[in-house]
Design a protein around this motif. Structure first.
Motif, PDB file in Angstrom:
ATOM      1  N   VAL A   1       3.543  47.175  57.945  1.00  0.00           N
ATOM      2  CA  VAL A   1       2.889  47.095  59.258  1.00  0.00           C
ATOM      3  C   VAL A   1       2.690  45.635  59.667  1.00  0.00           C
ATOM      4  CG1 VAL A   1       0.447  47.244  58.544  1.00  0.00           C
ATOM      5  CG2 VAL A   1       1.162  48.199  60.741  1.00  0.00           C
ATOM      6  N   ALA A   2       2.417  44.765  58.711  1.00  0.00           N
ATOM      7  CA  ALA A   2       2.292  43.340  59.035  1.00  0.00           C
ATOM      8  C   ALA A   2       3.632  42.791  59.516  1.00  0.00           C
ATOM      9  CB  ALA A   2       1.805  42.563  57.809  1.00  0.00           C
TER      10      ALA A   2
ATOM     11  N   ARG B   1       3.648  52.132  67.709  1.00  0.00           N
ATOM     12  CA  ARG B   1       5.094  51.934  67.567  1.00  0.00           C
ATOM     13  C   ARG B   1       5.505  51.921  66.100  1.00  0.00           C
ATOM     14  NH1 ARG B   1       5.928  46.724  70.910  1.00  0.00           N
ATOM     15  NH2 ARG B   1       7.771  46.600  69.589  1.00  0.00           N
ATOM     16  N   TRP B   2       4.707  51.259  65.242  1.00  0.00           N
ATOM     17  CA  TRP B   2       5.017  51.223  63.810  1.00  0.00           C
ATOM     18  C   TRP B   2       4.963  52.626  63.212  1.00  0.00           C
ATOM     19  CZ3 TRP B   2       1.671  52.220  59.570  1.00  0.00           C
ATOM     20  CH2 TRP B   2       2.241  51.961  58.320  1.00  0.00           C
ATOM     21  N   ARG B   3       3.952  53.380  63.584  1.00  0.00           N
ATOM     22  CA  ARG B   3       3.839  54.745  63.057  1.00  0.00           C
ATOM     23  C   ARG B   3       5.031  55.599  63.474  1.00  0.00           C
ATOM     24  NH1 ARG B   3      -2.540  55.161  64.285  1.00  0.00           N
ATOM     25  NH2 ARG B   3      -3.275  54.371  62.271  1.00  0.00           N
TER      26      ARG B   3
ATOM     27  N   ALA C   1       7.590  57.269  60.935  1.00  0.00           N
ATOM     28  CA  ALA C   1       7.808  58.723  60.946  1.00  0.00           C
ATOM     29  C   ALA C   1       9.288  59.034  61.103  1.00  0.00           C
ATOM     30  CB  ALA C   1       7.001  59.368  62.070  1.00  0.00           C
ATOM     31  N   ASP C   2       9.983  58.285  61.952  1.00  0.00           N
ATOM     32  CA  ASP C   2      11.429  58.483  62.121  1.00  0.00           C
ATOM     33  C   ASP C   2      12.173  58.197  60.817  1.00  0.00           C
ATOM     34  OD1 ASP C   2      10.937  59.136  64.765  1.00  0.00           O
ATOM     35  OD2 ASP C   2      11.690  57.229  65.575  1.00  0.00           O
ATOM     36  N   GLU C   3      11.785  57.117  60.121  1.00  0.00           N
ATOM     37  CA  GLU C   3      12.420  56.793  58.838  1.00  0.00           C
ATOM     38  C   GLU C   3      12.152  57.884  57.808  1.00  0.00           C
ATOM     39  OE1 GLU C   3      10.770  52.963  57.940  1.00  0.00           O
ATOM     40  OE2 GLU C   3      12.160  51.914  59.274  1.00  0.00           O
TER      41      GLU C   3
END
Length: 183
Positions: free
Chosen positions: A21-22, A147-149, A153-155
């Motif tokens: 996330v960073a 956006r990160w989540r 989730a897509d990955e």
């Protein structure tokens, strides 16, 4: 981009997710890929000492950010033309954050992810002392985290599909040292 995680808190956390996330936030903010960031997770008493020393406030807090390089027009870590820079340190206190997460109605890891993005934004010069600054910073923080989540989730979904496809195709096994295949 170099992100170092140092967990001295005694609390087990998802360190790869904190790093992820960073990195996502720094990339989204166009920080130079040669920049360095340190994330430390500390015990409550250590955070209380830092909070008192640097903010002159008693007791622990959830997150503190310590920028290393000045963020001025001639040398910004979000400029791709600048040389390598050390952004600074983000210090998190999982024991303190745990109660905060319960109050917010989500898990410790979710709260640590939010606070990591919050710390990154502080390192980049964002603040929330004034209402307009708070709206800008918290809006950006929530957007980056959302956006990160979604990317994560897509990955995860792609990985789940890959495992399912491998299982159906009979390629679910993996080779262990010594050449034996496990499924």
């Amino acid at each position: 981009m170099s992100i170092e995680i140092c967990n001295e808190s005694g609390v087990t956390v998802d360190e790869p997710a904190i790093s992820s996330v960073a990195r996502f936030a720094l990339d989204a903010m166009r920080v130079n890929p040669l920049a360095e960031l340190s994330v430390m997770l500390v015990e409550t008493d250590v955070m209380a000492e830092l909070h008192q020393r640097w903010m002159d406030l008693p007791g622990p807090t959830d997150v503190m950010s310590f920028p290393m390089d000045e963020l001025d027009a001639s040398r910004r870590p979000d400029s791709l033309d600048d040389p390598e820079s050390i952004l600074g340190d983000i210090v998190l206190c999982p024991d303190f954050v745990r109660e905060q997460a319960k109050t917010a109605g989500h898990g410790l890891d979710d709260e640590l992810h939010l606070l990591t993005v919050h710390g990154v934004l502080h390192l980049l010069g964002y603040d929330h002392a004034e209402p307009d600054q708070e709206r800008e910073m918290f809006g950006l923080q929530n957007e980056l985290l959302e956006r990160w989540r979604k990317v994560r989730a897509d990955e995860d979904e792609r990985e789940r599909r890959h495992r399912a496809d491998s299982h159906v195709l009979g390629t679910a096994g993996f080779e262990e040292p010594g050449g034996t295949v496990q499924s």
